[in-house]
Design an enzyme around this catalytic site. Structure first.
Site, PDB file in Angstrom:
ATOM      1  N   SER A 213     -11.516  -5.344   3.695  1.00 35.38           N
ATOM      2  CA  SER A 213     -10.091  -5.397   3.353  1.00 35.38           C
ATOM      3  C   SER A 213      -9.940  -5.475   1.841  1.00 35.38           C
ATOM      4  O   SER A 213     -10.840  -5.075   1.084  1.00 35.38           O
ATOM      5  CB  SER A 213      -9.426  -6.594   4.051  1.00 35.38           C
ATOM      6  OG  SER A 213      -8.021  -6.525   3.927  1.00 35.38           O
ATOM      7  N   ASN A 214      -8.809  -5.975   1.375  1.00 34.92           N
ATOM      8  CA  ASN A 214      -8.535  -6.100  -0.057  1.00 34.92           C
ATOM      9  C   ASN A 214      -7.697  -7.340  -0.292  1.00 34.92           C
ATOM     10  O   ASN A 214      -7.423  -8.097   0.640  1.00 34.92           O
ATOM     11  CB  ASN A 214      -7.823  -4.841  -0.567  1.00 34.92           C
ATOM     12  CG  ASN A 214      -6.605  -4.503   0.259  1.00 34.92           C
ATOM     13  OD1 ASN A 214      -5.617  -5.236   0.270  1.00 34.92           O
ATOM     14  ND2 ASN A 214      -6.675  -3.391   0.995  1.00 34.92           N
ATOM     15  N   ARG A 215      -7.267  -7.555  -1.511  1.00 34.62           N
ATOM     16  CA  ARG A 215      -6.607  -8.813  -1.881  1.00 34.62           C
ATOM     17  C   ARG A 215      -5.090  -8.806  -1.663  1.00 34.62           C
ATOM     18  O   ARG A 215      -4.401  -9.753  -2.032  1.00 34.62           O
ATOM     19  CB  ARG A 215      -6.898  -9.148  -3.346  1.00 34.62           C
ATOM     20  CG  ARG A 215      -8.376  -9.331  -3.650  1.00 34.62           C
ATOM     21  CD  ARG A 215      -8.591  -9.691  -5.125  1.00 34.62           C
ATOM     22  NE  ARG A 215      -9.995  -9.737  -5.463  1.00 34.62           N
ATOM     23  CZ  ARG A 215     -10.778 -10.800  -5.288  1.00 34.62           C
ATOM     24  NH1 ARG A 215     -10.264 -11.902  -4.761  1.00 34.62           N
ATOM     25  NH2 ARG A 215     -12.044 -10.764  -5.634  1.00 34.62           N
ATOM     26  N   SER A 216      -4.549  -7.766  -1.078  1.00 36.65           N
ATOM     27  CA  SER A 216      -3.096  -7.674  -0.925  1.00 36.65           C
ATOM     28  C   SER A 216      -2.547  -8.762  -0.004  1.00 36.65           C
ATOM     29  O   SER A 216      -3.065  -8.978   1.094  1.00 36.65           O
ATOM     30  CB  SER A 216      -2.709  -6.306  -0.358  1.00 36.65           C
ATOM     31  OG  SER A 216      -1.314  -6.251  -0.119  1.00 36.65           O
ATOM     32  N   ALA A 280      -1.584  -1.741   0.918  1.00 42.76           N
ATOM     33  CA  ALA A 280      -2.877  -1.459   0.295  1.00 42.76           C
ATOM     34  C   ALA A 280      -3.820  -1.016   1.406  1.00 42.76           C
ATOM     35  O   ALA A 280      -4.356  -1.838   2.150  1.00 42.76           O
ATOM     36  CB  ALA A 280      -3.398  -2.703  -0.414  1.00 42.76           C
TER      37      ALA A 280
END
Length: 406
Positions: A213-216, A280
């Protein structure tokens, strides 16, 4: 900007144990920028003093038709004409009966009868009183007269047992009132339009307990959904996993992976007027997903993950786009304008919102953002560092201006 800013709201408080919650609701309305005035029945003053509401609102509280602070104005008529929205909260069975019959025997009922503003009623009473056929007939009459009625909650009552009749919590009432009030504002710039917003960071499973995943956090997308709602749009929010509360009046569709997101967007896109792709989206996913949790190797050999590209949602939509105005996002750490302009052209976007997430206060998880908006044949527009709510409003207003110029 909040739809309540500078709005004139009159709150009519009748006598019930839930009267104290009206103070909490008033505080929420004022935090949203509303100017609030209060009318109390005589019985209401037995539960909460007028001084409480006067202190909260910094406005005189009306409790008596014959108290003439201004001899040039009739109290209930002046207040009724000033009102843009009237909330009757809590509304007892007695006050509901009077409203249904058009009685006007005190300052509360005369003010209610005199105003032409939209009226919202929040019943709160014993469950047996609420279920009584007479009360139900009166509520049906109010609905037929155009009054909006919020269904009471089920829960513990003052009598010590559970039942339907409990007043909903103030934040629930505010959300409901916001939805109702917005629907009546036909002069808003996005009134009658459907806006689709995506938000949050997608998750691509590695095994049953791990994912890419990502930091969104989803904050920017949620702010855009709320801003679009405030501008009068019918808003659908497609959200990757997020802890954020759904904005009032917004329809939310939950997704997890990039493929889930693509499927949901394709289902909604045909009837959409504006798409804002603030999510994101993971660029890669594991080529295969393990059915069981992957364990450490006994010989401590490195684990190799084979990744494959996820579907390019914006590029896919570009092939079926018709009338839709499509806005993309580009979160970059270098060559901001070059990368964003490349994406703008490649994906045939009407506008792209670029931000340098390596800068302090910009991008993921925070409450502020600074963006540059790029459009074909337009000069870039860069915002200062602002709250994400303020940035969201600027994005939508810039999009509207661009669309009008086409």
């Amino acid at each position: 900007m909040s739809i309540w800013k500078h709005r004139h709201v009159t709150v009519v408080v009748s006598g019930g144990i839930a009267s104290y919650k009206a103070a909490m609701l008033i505080r929420l309305l004022m935090k949203q920028g509303a100017t609030v005035r209060v009318v109390m029945t005589v019985h209401a003053t037995e539960f909460v003093t007028p001084l409480t509401f006067q202190t909260l609102t910094q406005q005189p509280v009306v409790t008596d038709e014959f108290t003439m602070t201004d001899p040039q104005h009739v109290v209930h008529v002046e207040l009724a004409d000033w009102t843009e929205l009237m909330l009757v909260v809590p509304a007892t069975a007695n006050l509901i009966a009077k409203m249904a019959q058009g009685l006007a025997d005190d300052v509360a009922t005369t003010t209610i009868l005199a105003t032409t503003a939209p009226k919202l009623v929040v019943p709160a009473m014993n469950s047996h009183m609420f279920a009584n056929p007479a009360t139900q007939r009166n509520l049906a009459q109010l609905t037929a007269d155009g009054v909006r009625v919020l269904d009471p909650a089920t829960g513990m009552l003052a009598e010590g047992y559970a039942g339907k009749g409990r007043m909903p919590e103030p934040d629930e009432i505010l959300n409901w009132a916001t939805t109702v009030f917005l629907a009546q504002q036909t002069d808003l710039p996005l009134h009658g339009e459907r806006v689709l917003v995506t938000a949050g960071g997608t998750r691509e499973p590695i095994d049953p307990v791990r994912y890419i995943s990502n930091r969104s956090s989803g904050k920017m997308g949620y702010a855009i959904a709320e801003a679009a709602r405030n501008l009068g749009a019918t808003v659908t929010l497609i959200s990757a996993p997020s802890a954020l509360a759904t904005p009032a009046g917004v329809t939310r569709i939950d997704v997890t992976t990039a493929q889930d997101l693509l499927t949901a967007v394709e289902a909604e896109f045909k009837t959409t007027d504006m798409l804002v792709m603030a999510a994101a989206v993971s660029d890669y996913r594991p080529a295969t997903t393990a059915m069981q949790k992957i364990k450490k190797q006994a010989d401590h050999e490195p684990l190799t993950l084979h990744l494959t590209e996820t579907a390019d949602i914006l590029k896919t939509l570009a092939t079926v786009k018709q009338h839709q105005f499509v806005i993309g996002f580009a979160a970059e750490t270098q060559a901001l304008l070059a990368n964003a302009n490349r994406k703008l052209a490649a994906k045939k976007l009407d506008m792209i919102v670029a931000n340098d997430v390596s800068k302090p206060g910009v991008g993921f998880n925070g409450d502020t953002n600074q963006v540059t908006m790029l459009r074909p044949e337009h000069e870039p527009v860069t915002t200062p560092l602002l709250s994400k709510a303020a940035v969201a409003e600027q994005i939508l207003l810039t999009a509207l201006q661009t669309r009008e110029e086409e």
